[in-house]
Design a protein around this motif. Structure first.
Motif, PDB file in Angstrom:
ATOM      1  N   ASN A   1       4.465   5.342   9.326  1.00  0.00           N
ATOM      2  CA  ASN A   1       3.360   4.703   8.614  1.00  0.00           C
ATOM      3  C   ASN A   1       3.303   5.133   7.160  1.00  0.00           C
ATOM      4  O   ASN A   1       2.908   4.363   6.289  1.00  0.00           O
ATOM      5  N   GLN A   2       3.671   6.388   6.917  1.00  0.00           N
ATOM      6  CA  GLN A   2       3.656   6.866   5.530  1.00  0.00           C
ATOM      7  C   GLN A   2       4.726   6.156   4.720  1.00  0.00           C
ATOM      8  O   GLN A   2       4.545   5.875   3.538  1.00  0.00           O
TER       9      GLN A   2
ATOM     10  N   GLU B   1       5.657   3.110   5.279  1.00  0.00           N
ATOM     11  CA  GLU B   1       5.135   1.782   4.988  1.00  0.00           C
ATOM     12  C   GLU B   1       4.107   1.843   3.855  1.00  0.00           C
ATOM     13  O   GLU B   1       4.079   0.973   2.980  1.00  0.00           O
ATOM     14  N   ALA B   2       3.294   2.897   3.880  1.00  0.00           N
ATOM     15  CA  ALA B   2       2.308   3.053   2.809  1.00  0.00           C
ATOM     16  C   ALA B   2       3.017   3.131   1.460  1.00  0.00           C
ATOM     17  O   ALA B   2       2.566   2.551   0.472  1.00  0.00           O
ATOM     18  N   ALA B   3       4.144   3.836   1.439  1.00  0.00           N
ATOM     19  CA  ALA B   3       4.913   3.943   0.203  1.00  0.00           C
ATOM     20  C   ALA B   3       5.466   2.583  -0.209  1.00  0.00           C
ATOM     21  O   ALA B   3       5.423   2.211  -1.391  1.00  0.00           O
ATOM     22  N   ARG B   4       5.960   1.828   0.769  1.00  0.00           N
ATOM     23  CA  ARG B   4       6.479   0.483   0.440  1.00  0.00           C
ATOM     24  C   ARG B   4       5.380  -0.380  -0.166  1.00  0.00           C
ATOM     25  O   ARG B   4       5.602  -1.157  -1.090  1.00  0.00           O
ATOM     26  N   MET B   5       4.151  -0.225   0.375  1.00  0.00           N
ATOM     27  CA  MET B   5       3.028  -1.012  -0.153  1.00  0.00           C
ATOM     28  C   MET B   5       2.671  -0.608  -1.582  1.00  0.00           C
ATOM     29  O   MET B   5       2.045  -1.360  -2.301  1.00  0.00           O
ATOM     30  N   LEU B   6       3.047   0.618  -1.950  1.00  0.00           N
ATOM     31  CA  LEU B   6       2.766   1.052  -3.323  1.00  0.00           C
ATOM     32  C   LEU B   6       3.867   0.594  -4.281  1.00  0.00           C
ATOM     33  O   LEU B   6       3.829   0.910  -5.465  1.00  0.00           O
ATOM     34  N   GLY B   7       4.863  -0.097  -3.751  1.00  0.00           N
ATOM     35  CA  GLY B   7       5.902  -0.641  -4.604  1.00  0.00           C
ATOM     36  C   GLY B   7       7.220   0.119  -4.574  1.00  0.00           C
ATOM     37  O   GLY B   7       8.138  -0.198  -5.318  1.00  0.00           O
ATOM     38  N   PHE B   8       7.307   1.138  -3.715  1.00  0.00           N
ATOM     39  CA  PHE B   8       8.560   1.876  -3.589  1.00  0.00           C
ATOM     40  C   PHE B   8       9.614   0.986  -2.952  1.00  0.00           C
ATOM     41  O   PHE B   8       9.334   0.262  -1.999  1.00  0.00           O
ATOM     42  N   SER B   9      10.838   1.060  -3.458  1.00  0.00           N
ATOM     43  CA  SER B   9      11.931   0.369  -2.784  1.00  0.00           C
ATOM     44  C   SER B   9      12.298   1.191  -1.560  1.00  0.00           C
ATOM     45  O   SER B   9      11.863   2.335  -1.414  1.00  0.00           O
TER      46      SER B   9
ATOM     47  N   LYS C   1      14.047   4.468  -2.577  1.00  0.00           N
ATOM     48  CA  LYS C   1      13.136   5.376  -3.272  1.00  0.00           C
ATOM     49  C   LYS C   1      12.159   6.005  -2.292  1.00  0.00           C
ATOM     50  O   LYS C   1      11.856   7.196  -2.373  1.00  0.00           O
TER      51      LYS C   1
ATOM     52  N   ALA D   1      11.631   9.927  -1.547  1.00  0.00           N
ATOM     53  CA  ALA D   1      10.358  10.537  -1.941  1.00  0.00           C
ATOM     54  C   ALA D   1       9.504  10.955  -0.740  1.00  0.00           C
ATOM     55  O   ALA D   1       8.736  11.899  -0.823  1.00  0.00           O
ATOM     56  N   ILE D   2       9.628  10.236   0.353  1.00  0.00           N
ATOM     57  CA  ILE D   2       8.728  10.485   1.486  1.00  0.00           C
ATOM     58  C   ILE D   2       9.472  11.029   2.706  1.00  0.00           C
ATOM     59  O   ILE D   2       9.189  12.116   3.205  1.00  0.00           O
TER      60      ILE D   2
END
Lengths: 364, 226
Positions: free
Chosen positions: B126-127, B129-137, B140, B144-145
Motif C-alpha cells: 500500500n505504501q 501505491e501511495a508513492a505512485r499516487m504522489l507521482g513516483f514512477s 523511483k 525510495a520506498i
C-alpha cells in the motif's frame, strides 16, 4: 475538471460498474456514498488509473488519461489520494514523509520543501510532530499527516477513500475538520464516506453508488430528503434504522445497549431519550423471555427507526409465539413495574397479533 | 601454576612464533577474508539477479530461477566446490581460489536471493501505491520506498548469512587452498600440539564474525543518525 464517459470496469466476469457518466466541476466537493462492495474504491482507483478501466474515457482538464502514451506519473502528481489505512512511509519520519515526493518527483531542494512541509503541518495542527515516525502517532494524526503529504504535491484533485473508517469518534472529528478546511481552499474533492452527516454538510453534490455504477446523483437535500430511485430510498431509509435479533436467553445485552447508544448518538438524541429507548427494550425483552419463552429459546427481533419530522423514535418489536401483550397483562405488585413505566412514558403504543407473530409498536 | 603458565607461553611460541608460523596464519586469515568478501560481493550480485528472475512475471524465468535456487540451497557447498574443482574445471589450470569464489558466490547467492525475496514480499504494498499516487514512477518508488524498507527487514537474516558464509569457507582445504582452518590445522600437526592452534583458529573466526556484527550495528546507527 473531471469528466467521465462510459466508464466500465470488470474483474473477469464480474462487472464492478458499467457505463458511468459523471462530471465534477472545478472546486466542487463530491461525496460518494453507497453500500459496501458497490465498487466505490475501485471507481476511485480507476480515476487514478491504478486500475485500468475496460472501456470509457476519463478526462482530467480535457486530457483523456485513458489513452496510451499519457504520462500517468505526471497526471497523478495533480491528484492526491488519502486512504482508509493512511499508508504513510513507515521508514521515514513525518517531515520526510511529506517532503519525499516534492524532493524526488518535483526536484525541489530540501530547504524549500521543508519550509512548505512545516506550513502544511501547521495547517493540520501537527507542527510539533515533525520528527516523529508514523508508528508513534495515533490514527487520526497519521491520517492528517497523510493529507499533508498529499497536499505537498499541490494537487488539483483530492480523492479521499473512507478517510475516517479506521478511526474512533474523536479522531474522526480531527480528520473531518481538516477536510472541511480544504473545501474552503478550492481544491476539487471526492470523498467516499459513511459519515452521512458529514457528507450532507460538506458536499456540493452526492453520488449514490450501488452495484453496477453511480445510481443516483443530486444535491445533499435531494439525496437525503427526497431520493427519487428505489435503491437510494432503501439505502437512505436503512441509515435511519437499527435492527437487532435475540435468539438465545444468554444474548449479549451489554453489546445490544452499546449499539443502540451508538445508533442514537448518530442522530444527536438527548441522553434522556437514549436512556428511555434502552430502558423500554430491556424491560420488554426481559419480560418476554420470562413469560413467553420459559421452555424454548427466544425469537425476538426489534427495529429502531429515527424520524426526521418528529425528531422522535419508533420501536418495532416482534416476537413469535402465542398472542400475548405484556403491556396489557399487568398484575398488581412490583413485578411489572417496568411495563407500568412504559405505559406511562410512551407517547403511543400498539399491539398486533397475526399468523403467530406478535408485534408491538411504541412511539417515543 | 608457574609451570602451567610456562607451558602455555611455550605452546604459544611453538605454534605461532617459531618458524614465522604467524605469517602462515595471517596468510590463512587473508584467504578466508578474501573468499568471504568476494563470495559475498558476487553472491549478492547473483542473488539480485536470481531474485529478479524468481519474482519475474515471465513463467519460464520464474521456474528456472526456482529450480536453480532450490538445487543450490539444497546441496552442500562442499560438494558444489568439489564438482567445480574436480569435474568442471578439472582440465584447465584455474586458480583454486577463483573456483572457490564461484562456488561460494553461487551458494550464498541462492540463500541471499531467498532472503531478498521474502524481505521484498514483506514490504507493505500500500505504501508503494501511495508513492505512485504522489507521482513516483515505478522504479523511483522502488528505490525510495520498497528497497530501504526491505533492507531493514532483511538485515538480521543477511547478517547471519554472512557469518554462515565465513564459517563455510573453512572447507576449502579440500581443494588445496590454505585458508585459516587449513593453516592452523597444519601448524597443529607440525607441533604435535593441535589444541592450541585449533583453539586459536576458533578465536580468529569469532573475531571475524563479531567484526561483521559490529559493522552492521555501526552502519545501523549511522543510518539512524542521518
Amino acid at each position: 475538471m473531471i469528466k467521465i464517459k462510459g466508464l466500465t470496469k470488470r474483474f473477469g466476469n464480474l462487472t464492478i460498474f458499467e457505463n458511468v457518466n459523471v462530471q465534477v466541476n472545478k472546486g466542487e466537493c463530491i461525496a460518494l456514498i453507497g453500500p459496501s462492495g458497490a465498487g466505490k474504491s475501485v471507481f476511485f482507483r480507476s480515476i487514478a488509473m491504478l486500475e485500468r478501466p475496460d472501456s470509457g474515457n476519463i478526462y482530467i482538464n480535457d486530457q483523456d488519461i485513458t489513452q496510451k502514451g499519457i504520462d500517468l506519473n505526471q497526471v497523478r502528481q495533480k491528484m492526491g489520494m488519502v486512504y482508509q489505512g493512511f499508508h504513510l512511509f513507515s521508514h521515514l519520519n513525518v517531515l520526510d514523509n511529506i517532503t519525499l515526493a516534492p524532493r524526488k518527483v518535483k526536484k525541489q531542494d530540501r530547504e524549500f520543501a521543508e519550509t512548505k512541509a512545516m506550513e502544511l503541518l501547521n495547517l493540520v495542527g501537527l507542527e510539533d510532530k515533525a520528527s516523529f515516525y508514523p508508528s508513534q502517532l495515533s490514527g487520526g494524526q497519521q491520517q492528517r499527516i497523510a493529507i499533508a503529504r498529499s497536499l505537498a504535491m499541490e494537487p488539483e484533485i483530492m480523492l479521499f477513500d473512507e478517510p475516517t473508517s479506521a478511526l474512533d469518534p474523536t479522531m474522526t472529528c480531527e480528520v473531518l475538520s481538516i477536510i472541511r478546511k480544504l473545501t474552503k481552499m478550492g481544491i476539487t474533492m471526492l470523498i467516499i464516506t459513511h459519515e452521512m452527516n458529514f457528507a450532507k454538510e460538506v458536499s456540493d453534490r452526492i453520488f449514490y453508488m450501488d452495484i453496477g455504477g453511480i445510481y443516483e446523483e443530486g444535491t445533499p437535500s435531494e439525496i437525503f430528503d427526497k431520493p427519487k430511485k428505489e435503491k437510494t430510498k432503501a439505502f437512505i431509509r436503512k441509515l435511519k434504522l437499527f435492527n437487532f435479533r435475540i435468539d438465545s436467553k444468554s444474548f449479549d445485552m451489554v453489546a445490544m445497549n452499546a449499539q443502540i447508544e451508538v445508533f442514537c448518538q448518530k442522530y444527536n438524541l438527548g441522553s434522556k431519550q437514549v436512556y428511555n429507548v434502552r430502558l423500554f427494550l430491556e424491560e420488554l425483552i426481559v419480560e418476554l423471555i420470562k413469560t413467553c419463552y420459559t421452555n424454548s429459546p427466544p425469537d425476538i427481533g426489534f427495529t429502531i427507526e429515527y424520524s426526521d419530522e418528529t425528531n422522535g423514535i419508533v420501536i418495532y418489536l416482534s416476537y413469535n409465539g402465542p398472542d400475548f401483550n405484556p403491556l396489557n397483562n399487568i398484575s398488581s405488585g412490583f413485578d411489572n413495574l417496568g411495563m407500568l413505566l412504559i405505559k406511562r412514558m410512551a407517547h403511543k403504543y400498539d399491539h398486533l397479533f397475526e399468523n403467530g407473530c406478535n408485534s408491538i409498536i411504541i412511539n417515543l | 601454576m608457574n609451570s602451567s603458565l610456562h607451558a602455555i607461553t611455550q605452546s604459544f611460541y611453538d605454534n605461532l612464533i617459531a618458524g614465522d608460523a604467524y605469517l602462515i596464519v595471517l596468510k590463512g586469515v587473508w584467504i578466508t577474508v578474501l573468499l568471504s568478501v568476494s563470495g559475498l560481493l558476487f553472491g549478492t550480485i547473483i542473488a539480485g539477479f536470481f531474485c529478479f528472475l524468481r519474482m519475474s512475471k515471465i513463467k519460464i524465468f520464474k521456474i528456472t530461477a526456482r529450480i536453480i535456487i532450490a538445487v543450490l540451497r539444497g546441496s552442500p557447498v562442499l560438494l558444489l566446490l568439489m564438482i567445480l574443482y574436480y569435474v568442471i574445471f578439472a582440465n584447465n589450470r584455474t586458480d583454486a581460489v577463483f573456483i572457490a569464489v564461484i562456488a561460494f558466490a553461487l551458494n550464498s547467492g541462492s540463500h541471499i536471493a531467498e532472503i531478498m525475496r521474502s524481505a521484498l514480499g514483506a514490504v507493505d504494498k500500500n505504501q508503494l501505491e501511495a508513492a505512485r499516487m504522489l507521482g513516483f514512477s515505478r522504479s523511483k518508488a522502488f528505490f525510495a520506498i520498497t528497497l530501504p524498507q526491505a533492507g531493514k527487514i532483511a538485515k538480521p537474516v543477511f547478517q547471519s548469512a554472512i557469518v554462515n558464509l565465513i564459517q563455510w569457507t573453512s572447507v576449502v582445504g579440500y581443494v588445496t587452498i590454505n585458508d585459516l582452518t587449513r593453516s592452523v590445522n597444519s601448524i597443529g600437526a607440525r607441533t604435535g600440539d593441535p589444541f592450541f592452534a585449533l583453539f586459536f583458529g576458533i578465536l580468529i573466526y569469532l573475531g571475524l564474525s563479531y567484526t561483521v556484527y559490529a559493522l552492521f550495528t555501526t552502519g545501523e546507527r549511522r543510518l539512524e543518525a542521518k
